[in-house]
Write an enzyme that holds these catalytic residues in place. Structure first.
Site, PDB file in Angstrom:
ATOM      1  N   ASP A  95       3.100  12.455 -11.792  1.00 31.04           N
ATOM      2  CA  ASP A  95       3.673  11.581 -10.761  1.00 31.04           C
ATOM      3  C   ASP A  95       4.492  10.482 -11.455  1.00 31.04           C
ATOM      4  O   ASP A  95       3.942   9.685 -12.222  1.00 31.04           O
ATOM      5  CB  ASP A  95       2.513  10.960  -9.949  1.00 31.04           C
ATOM      6  CG  ASP A  95       2.991  10.068  -8.817  1.00 31.04           C
ATOM      7  OD1 ASP A  95       4.206   9.928  -8.634  1.00 31.04           O
ATOM      8  OD2 ASP A  95       2.118   9.512  -8.113  1.00 31.04           O
ATOM      9  N   SER A 153       1.962   6.617 -18.221  1.00 36.71           N
ATOM     10  CA  SER A 153       1.737   6.296 -16.805  1.00 36.71           C
ATOM     11  C   SER A 153       2.036   7.474 -15.887  1.00 36.71           C
ATOM     12  O   SER A 153       1.471   7.571 -14.799  1.00 36.71           O
ATOM     13  CB  SER A 153       2.569   5.079 -16.394  1.00 36.71           C
ATOM     14  OG  SER A 153       3.896   5.474 -16.161  1.00 36.71           O
ATOM     15  N   ASN A 178       2.293  -3.560  -9.356  1.00 35.66           N
ATOM     16  CA  ASN A 178       2.234  -2.541 -10.412  1.00 35.66           C
ATOM     17  C   ASN A 178       2.526  -3.156 -11.779  1.00 35.66           C
ATOM     18  O   ASN A 178       1.843  -2.874 -12.774  1.00 35.66           O
ATOM     19  CB  ASN A 178       3.264  -1.428 -10.155  1.00 35.66           C
ATOM     20  CG  ASN A 178       2.956  -0.618  -8.904  1.00 35.66           C
ATOM     21  OD1 ASN A 178       1.833  -0.644  -8.404  1.00 35.66           O
ATOM     22  ND2 ASN A 178       3.944   0.092  -8.396  1.00 35.66           N
ATOM     23  N   MET A 225       0.874  -1.161   0.000  1.00 38.62           N
ATOM     24  CA  MET A 225       0.000   0.000   0.000  1.00 38.62           C
ATOM     25  C   MET A 225       0.914   1.214   0.000  1.00 38.62           C
ATOM     26  O   MET A 225       1.808   1.322   0.848  1.00 38.62           O
ATOM     27  CB  MET A 225      -0.915  -0.014   1.239  1.00 38.62           C
ATOM     28  CG  MET A 225      -1.926   1.104   1.220  1.00 38.62           C
ATOM     29  SD  MET A 225      -2.985   1.083  -0.263  1.00 38.62           S
ATOM     30  CE  MET A 225      -4.331   0.046   0.282  1.00 38.62           C
ATOM     31  N   GLY A 243       8.716   3.036 -14.080  1.00 39.88           N
ATOM     32  CA  GLY A 243       9.549   1.870 -14.395  1.00 39.88           C
ATOM     33  C   GLY A 243       8.718   0.594 -14.401  1.00 39.88           C
ATOM     34  O   GLY A 243       8.933  -0.303 -15.226  1.00 39.88           O
ATOM     35  N   ASP A 244       7.768   0.508 -13.491  1.00 38.75           N
ATOM     36  CA  ASP A 244       6.912  -0.692 -13.431  1.00 38.75           C
ATOM     37  C   ASP A 244       6.039  -0.790 -14.680  1.00 38.75           C
ATOM     38  O   ASP A 244       5.831  -1.882 -15.218  1.00 38.75           O
ATOM     39  CB  ASP A 244       6.030  -0.651 -12.174  1.00 38.75           C
ATOM     40  CG  ASP A 244       6.869  -0.642 -10.913  1.00 38.75           C
ATOM     41  OD1 ASP A 244       7.991  -1.171 -10.946  1.00 38.75           O
ATOM     42  OD2 ASP A 244       6.397  -0.091  -9.894  1.00 38.75           O
TER      43      ASP A 244
HETATM   44  O1  RIB Z   1       8.040   1.369  -8.296  1.00 33.66           O
HETATM   45  C1  RIB Z   1       7.126   2.061  -7.509  1.00 33.66           C
HETATM   46  C2  RIB Z   1       6.744   1.226  -6.335  1.00 33.66           C
HETATM   47  O2  RIB Z   1       7.868   1.071  -5.514  1.00 33.66           O
HETATM   48  C3  RIB Z   1       5.681   1.849  -5.449  1.00 33.66           C
HETATM   49  O3  RIB Z   1       4.376   1.516  -5.835  1.00 33.66           O
HETATM   50  C4  RIB Z   1       6.061   1.351  -4.066  1.00 33.66           C
HETATM   51  O4  RIB Z   1       5.150   0.472  -3.513  1.00 33.66           O
HETATM   52  C5  RIB Z   1       7.442   0.729  -4.216  1.00 33.66           C
HETATM   53  O5  RIB Z   1       7.365  -0.630  -4.193  1.00 33.66           O
END
Ligand code: RIB
Length: 302
Positions: free
Chosen positions: A238, A274, A44, A13, A243-244
């Site tokens: 934001d 994103s 993510n 979270m 990266g995710d």
């Molecule tokens: O890469 C971003 C993520 O890194 C965030 O959502 C946070 O939870 C950390 O894990």
């Protein structure tokens, strides 16, 4: 048929405080706003690939608490297969305290239940790993579990992407086995500074690196030569989870058979979109949205 992307990783979270600047040590600052937003690099990346059209299974752990329930429900609603997200009782759901200032962030992760993703837990999903088209991993679960997952994937000839975040010293044996490594610039520096690697090994690791450079796009090493794949200019709200988004998109596009360059261009577009909304998962686009964006920005990434 949808490609099967398997993510083994963290579920957090995100506790996000928006502020005009980062406080100095010892300073109390009045912030602008506070949000609790689903996050965790594993979750993510799973959401990113799901929105783009993959069949995504997430293996992970949450606490048996309000955050854990909320996050698992949210992931299920997104369409992520959460049958192997286990609630554990001995610890709490992972959290990430995020300071968001002028679009950029700094993060402290407390892994909690993410560290219940043990090598034994991973081992119990050998069949799930074997049946996947691609495996996507990060470093917010124990390193031994990442190593176990990679070993199983390799036994079954499943391709592996390792997003080495947050970075730590990685054993040579692990680096040799993964097909793609996706560090950012800072992570790449530490990764390639490993005294364990000979010149030859370093070259081989570098050749499998896809370095994410934020608004500058990504860097590949092809036949020893650096190749830049530029990104797109967007209004940043934001950067958390950019990266995710890139990694989830990369997994989807490589599993669908795109060339590495095409996959990076596509993933750059996903990463750019994103960051235009709040929260790690807030701005993650669908495939149709990416295609529309690419059409409207034709030629910009050259
Ligand atoms: O890469 C971003 C993520 O890194 C965030 O959502 C946070 O939870 C950390 O894990």
């Amino acid at each position: 048929m949808k490609k099967k992307v398997l993510v083994i990783g963290s579920i957090n979270m995100d506790l996000v405080t928006k502020t005009s600047r980062v406080p100095k040590i010892g300073e109390t600052l009045i912030g602008e706003a506070f949000f609790t937003i689903p996050g965790g690099k594993g979750a993510n990346q799973a959401v990113a690939a799901t929105r783009l059209g993959a069949e995504v299974t997430l293996i992970g752990c949450v606490g048996e608490d309000a955050f854990g329930n909320q996050l698992t429900e949210g992931l299920t609603k997104e369409g992520v297969i959460t049958s192997y997200v286990k609630p554990v009782t001995h610890t709490t759901t992972g959290t990430a305290s995020i300071t968001l200032s002028n679009g950029d962030n700094s993060i402290i992760v407390v892994p909690g239940a993410n560290f219940a993703v043990t090598p034994e837990y991973v081992q119990s999903f050998e069949q799930v790993i074997a049946e996947s088209d691609i495996l996507l991993l990060q470093l917010e679960i124990p390193l031994e579990s990442v190593i176990e997952a990679v070993n199983i994937a390799k036994q079954h000839h499943v391709k592996v992407i390792l997003n080495p975040a947050p970075i730590q010293t990685l054993p040579k044996d692990l680096l040799e086995k993964v097909d793609y490594i996706t560090p950012n610039e800072h992570e790449q520096e530490l990764l390639l500074n490993s005294p364990e690697l000979t010149e030859e090994e370093l070259k081989s690791v570098k050749a499998r690196c896809i370095v994410t450079k934020g608004s500058k796009g990504v860097m590949l090493y092809q036949d020893g030569v650096e190749k830049e794949i530029p990104s797109f200019e967007v209004d940043v709200v934001d950067t958390t989870g950019a990266g995710d988004s890139f990694n989830g998109a990369l997994a989807l596009s490589l599993s669908e058979g795109m060339s590495l360059e095409e996959a990076c261009q596509f993933a750059n577009a996903v990463g750019a979109l994103s960051v235009t909304k709040l929260g790690a998962q807030g701005g993650m686009p669908t495939k149709a949205e990416v295609e529309e964006f690419l059409k409207s920005r034709k030629g910009e990434d050259k």
